[in-house]
Design a protein around this motif. Structure first.
Motif, PDB file in Angstrom:
ATOM      1  N   ALA A   9       0.834  -1.211   0.000  1.00 14.51           N
ATOM      2  CA  ALA A   9       0.000   0.000   0.000  1.00 14.51           C
ATOM      3  C   ALA A   9       0.863   1.253   0.000  1.00 14.51           C
ATOM      4  O   ALA A   9       0.523   2.259  -0.632  1.00 14.51           O
ATOM      5  CB  ALA A   9      -0.922  -0.014   1.223  1.00 14.51           C
ATOM      6  N   LEU A  10       1.997   1.195   0.701  1.00 15.75           N
ATOM      7  CA  LEU A  10       2.924   2.327   0.729  1.00 15.75           C
ATOM      8  C   LEU A  10       3.480   2.598  -0.671  1.00 15.75           C
ATOM      9  O   LEU A  10       3.525   3.755  -1.118  1.00 15.75           O
ATOM     10  CB  LEU A  10       4.061   2.037   1.707  1.00 15.75           C
ATOM     11  CG  LEU A  10       5.229   3.025   1.749  1.00 15.75           C
ATOM     12  CD1 LEU A  10       4.747   4.433   2.084  1.00 15.75           C
ATOM     13  CD2 LEU A  10       6.276   2.561   2.754  1.00 15.75           C
ATOM     14  N   ALA A  11       3.895   1.547  -1.357  1.00 16.06           N
ATOM     15  CA  ALA A  11       4.411   1.713  -2.723  1.00 16.06           C
ATOM     16  C   ALA A  11       3.332   2.287  -3.636  1.00 16.06           C
ATOM     17  O   ALA A  11       3.612   3.168  -4.472  1.00 16.06           O
ATOM     18  CB  ALA A  11       4.906   0.373  -3.264  1.00 16.06           C
ATOM     19  N   LEU A  12       2.089   1.821  -3.478  1.00 14.35           N
ATOM     20  CA  LEU A  12       0.988   2.334  -4.295  1.00 14.35           C
ATOM     21  C   LEU A  12       0.726   3.809  -4.009  1.00 14.35           C
ATOM     22  O   LEU A  12       0.500   4.604  -4.929  1.00 14.35           O
ATOM     23  CB  LEU A  12      -0.276   1.517  -4.034  1.00 14.35           C
ATOM     24  CG  LEU A  12      -1.543   1.984  -4.766  1.00 14.35           C
ATOM     25  CD1 LEU A  12      -1.345   1.940  -6.275  1.00 14.35           C
ATOM     26  CD2 LEU A  12      -2.742   1.127  -4.348  1.00 14.35           C
ATOM     27  N   ALA A  13       0.774   4.187  -2.728  1.00 12.81           N
ATOM     28  CA  ALA A  13       0.561   5.588  -2.361  1.00 12.81           C
ATOM     29  C   ALA A  13       1.633   6.483  -2.985  1.00 12.81           C
ATOM     30  O   ALA A  13       1.344   7.594  -3.440  1.00 12.81           O
ATOM     31  CB  ALA A  13       0.569   5.737  -0.843  1.00 12.81           C
ATOM     32  N   ILE A  14       2.870   5.985  -3.032  1.00 17.01           N
ATOM     33  CA  ILE A  14       3.948   6.763  -3.643  1.00 17.01           C
ATOM     34  C   ILE A  14       3.733   6.894  -5.145  1.00 17.01           C
ATOM     35  O   ILE A  14       3.985   7.956  -5.734  1.00 17.01           O
ATOM     36  CB  ILE A  14       5.314   6.110  -3.342  1.00 17.01           C
ATOM     37  CG1 ILE A  14       5.596   6.163  -1.840  1.00 17.01           C
ATOM     38  CG2 ILE A  14       6.431   6.811  -4.107  1.00 17.01           C
ATOM     39  CD1 ILE A  14       5.620   7.561  -1.264  1.00 17.01           C
ATOM     40  N   VAL A  15       3.274   5.823  -5.781  1.00 14.15           N
ATOM     41  CA  VAL A  15       2.981   5.887  -7.217  1.00 14.15           C
ATOM     42  C   VAL A  15       1.920   6.953  -7.486  1.00 14.15           C
ATOM     43  O   VAL A  15       2.046   7.762  -8.427  1.00 14.15           O
ATOM     44  CB  VAL A  15       2.513   4.510  -7.741  1.00 14.15           C
ATOM     45  CG1 VAL A  15       1.947   4.633  -9.151  1.00 14.15           C
ATOM     46  CG2 VAL A  15       3.671   3.523  -7.735  1.00 14.15           C
ATOM     47  N   ILE A  16       0.858   6.970  -6.683  1.00  6.63           N
ATOM     48  CA  ILE A  16      -0.201   7.974  -6.850  1.00  6.63           C
ATOM     49  C   ILE A  16       0.355   9.368  -6.608  1.00  6.63           C
ATOM     50  O   ILE A  16       0.037  10.320  -7.340  1.00  6.63           O
ATOM     51  CB  ILE A  16      -1.364   7.670  -5.887  1.00  6.63           C
ATOM     52  CG1 ILE A  16      -2.026   6.338  -6.253  1.00  6.63           C
ATOM     53  CG2 ILE A  16      -2.391   8.804  -5.908  1.00  6.63           C
ATOM     54  CD1 ILE A  16      -3.065   5.874  -5.251  1.00  6.63           C
ATOM     55  N   HIS A  17       1.179   9.502  -5.581  1.00  6.03           N
ATOM     56  CA  HIS A  17       1.789  10.793  -5.250  1.00  6.03           C
ATOM     57  C   HIS A  17       2.618  11.328  -6.419  1.00  6.03           C
ATOM     58  O   HIS A  17       2.441  12.471  -6.859  1.00  6.03           O
ATOM     59  CB  HIS A  17       2.665  10.618  -4.007  1.00  6.03           C
ATOM     60  CG  HIS A  17       3.350  11.860  -3.535  1.00  6.03           C
ATOM     61  ND1 HIS A  17       2.657  12.970  -3.091  1.00  6.03           N
ATOM     62  CD2 HIS A  17       4.673  12.178  -3.435  1.00  6.03           C
ATOM     63  CE1 HIS A  17       3.511  13.915  -2.742  1.00  6.03           C
ATOM     64  NE2 HIS A  17       4.749  13.459  -2.944  1.00  6.03           N
ATOM     65  N   VAL A  18       3.486  10.497  -6.935  1.00  2.00           N
ATOM     66  CA  VAL A  18       4.382  10.924  -8.021  1.00  2.00           C
ATOM     67  C   VAL A  18       3.609  11.123  -9.320  1.00  2.00           C
ATOM     68  O   VAL A  18       3.835  12.099 -10.043  1.00  2.00           O
ATOM     69  CB  VAL A  18       5.510   9.893  -8.208  1.00  2.00           C
ATOM     70  CG1 VAL A  18       6.351  10.221  -9.438  1.00  2.00           C
ATOM     71  CG2 VAL A  18       6.393   9.850  -6.966  1.00  2.00           C
ATOM     72  N   ALA A  19       2.687  10.210  -9.628  1.00  2.00           N
ATOM     73  CA  ALA A  19       1.909  10.320 -10.862  1.00  2.00           C
ATOM     74  C   ALA A  19       1.071  11.592 -10.862  1.00  2.00           C
ATOM     75  O   ALA A  19       0.973  12.297 -11.891  1.00  2.00           O
ATOM     76  CB  ALA A  19       1.017   9.096 -11.038  1.00  2.00           C
ATOM     77  N   GLY A  20       0.471  11.918  -9.718  1.00  5.14           N
ATOM     78  CA  GLY A  20      -0.330  13.135  -9.634  1.00  5.14           C
ATOM     79  C   GLY A  20       0.501  14.386  -9.842  1.00  5.14           C
ATOM     80  O   GLY A  20       0.098  15.312 -10.552  1.00  5.14           O
ATOM     81  N   LEU A  21       1.669  14.417  -9.239  1.00 10.16           N
ATOM     82  CA  LEU A  21       2.549  15.568  -9.407  1.00 10.16           C
ATOM     83  C   LEU A  21       3.081  15.647 -10.837  1.00 10.16           C
ATOM     84  O   LEU A  21       3.289  16.748 -11.374  1.00 10.16           O
ATOM     85  CB  LEU A  21       3.714  15.480  -8.412  1.00 10.16           C
ATOM     86  CG  LEU A  21       3.326  15.582  -6.930  1.00 10.16           C
ATOM     87  CD1 LEU A  21       4.554  15.418  -6.042  1.00 10.16           C
ATOM     88  CD2 LEU A  21       2.637  16.914  -6.635  1.00 10.16           C
ATOM     89  N   TRP A  22       3.301  14.485 -11.457  1.00  9.80           N
ATOM     90  CA  TRP A  22       3.747  14.471 -12.852  1.00  9.80           C
ATOM     91  C   TRP A  22       2.673  15.059 -13.771  1.00  9.80           C
ATOM     92  O   TRP A  22       2.970  15.842 -14.676  1.00  9.80           O
ATOM     93  CB  TRP A  22       4.064  13.046 -13.273  1.00  9.80           C
ATOM     94  CG  TRP A  22       4.536  12.940 -14.707  1.00  9.80           C
ATOM     95  CD1 TRP A  22       3.750  12.961 -15.828  1.00  9.80           C
ATOM     96  CD2 TRP A  22       5.883  12.834 -15.155  1.00  9.80           C
ATOM     97  NE1 TRP A  22       4.518  12.862 -16.950  1.00  9.80           N
ATOM     98  CE2 TRP A  22       5.838  12.787 -16.573  1.00  9.80           C
ATOM     99  CE3 TRP A  22       7.119  12.760 -14.505  1.00  9.80           C
ATOM    100  CZ2 TRP A  22       6.986  12.677 -17.351  1.00  9.80           C
ATOM    101  CZ3 TRP A  22       8.263  12.647 -15.284  1.00  9.80           C
ATOM    102  CH2 TRP A  22       8.197  12.607 -16.683  1.00  9.80           C
ATOM    103  N   ILE A  23       1.418  14.685 -13.529  1.00  7.34           N
ATOM    104  CA  ILE A  23       0.315  15.183 -14.350  1.00  7.34           C
ATOM    105  C   ILE A  23       0.183  16.704 -14.220  1.00  7.34           C
ATOM    106  O   ILE A  23      -0.040  17.407 -15.213  1.00  7.34           O
ATOM    107  CB  ILE A  23      -1.007  14.496 -13.954  1.00  7.34           C
ATOM    108  CG1 ILE A  23      -0.960  13.012 -14.348  1.00  7.34           C
ATOM    109  CG2 ILE A  23      -2.207  15.177 -14.604  1.00  7.34           C
ATOM    110  CD1 ILE A  23      -2.121  12.195 -13.819  1.00  7.34           C
TER     111      ILE A  23
END
Length: 206
Positions: free
Chosen positions: A83-97
């Motif tokens: 879940a931590l890895a998934l949260a980081i993916v969402i965090h980075v993907a959102g900032l990338w967008i």
């Protein structure tokens, strides 16, 4: 003594919920959210949740949370790591967008912001642990080897995450953010000290 232990158990869980929930609640009431888009807000809260999960991980593996057996604690540690890895993916993907150039600078360690390299380094350490956890059986990693790899990466994750969070001046409220970061550090130091004592007791090299 038994009565105290039974009464202490729910207090520990309540304290953990407050430690994680308070920064999220304060951030949700931040005036800065009015100037942010939904994707940026989602990315920000994913980062806050990720920090909360970083706190939970040493508590689980150290057996500090009441009502969980050692087996259940390890299983929960495994799933929360995912879940931590998934949260980081969402965090980075959102900032990338919301801002690709800024994320490119961050990922290439070219960003002028002081908090960026700490967050990126913690991110790569999280992904490394998640990948190794998935491939651990296939690679034939023994428990001792796994710990030799995992513990230094966990220290990088904690140190990088805390530094990243403290250096950001964003939606998180200062006191609750500092308290959460302090708890993350305290839980990690407590776990490292306990592991060192156990290994010393068994006569293993630290």
């Amino acid at each position: 003594m038994t009565e105290w232990r039974s009464a202490r158990a729910p207090l520990i869980w309540v304290a953990l919920a407050i430690a994680i929930g308070a920064p999220i609640a304060f951030a949700a009431g931040s005036e800065q959210l009015a100037w942010r888009g939904p994707v940026y807000i989602l990315a920000g809260f994913a980062g806050i949740i990720a920090l909360g999960l970083v706190l939970v991980q040493p508590l689980l593996i150290g057996g500090y949370l009441p009502g969980l057996s050692a087996y259940r604690g390890r299983r929960a540690h495994h799933w929360i790591g995912g879940a931590l890895a998934l949260a980081i993916v969402i965090h980075v993907a959102g900032l990338w967008i919301t801002s690709p150039p800024d994320m490119i600078d961050a990922l290439t360690y070219a960003s002028p912001t002081p908090f960026s390299p700490f967050g990126v380094t913690a991110m790569w350490a999280i992904f490394a642990v998640a990948l190794l956890a998935l491939l651990r059986r296939r690679l034939g990693l023994r428990l001792r080897t796994w710990r030799v790899i995992h513990i230094p990466l966990a220290i990088v994750i904690v140190a990088g995450s805390v530094a990243h969070c403290l250096l950001i001046e964003g939606t998180m409220e200062t006191i609750s953010k500092a308290a959460l970061c302090a708890l993350v550090l305290a839980a990690t130091i407590k776990l490292m000290a306990d592991l060192w004592r156990k290994r010393a007791f068994r006569g293993e090299s630290p």
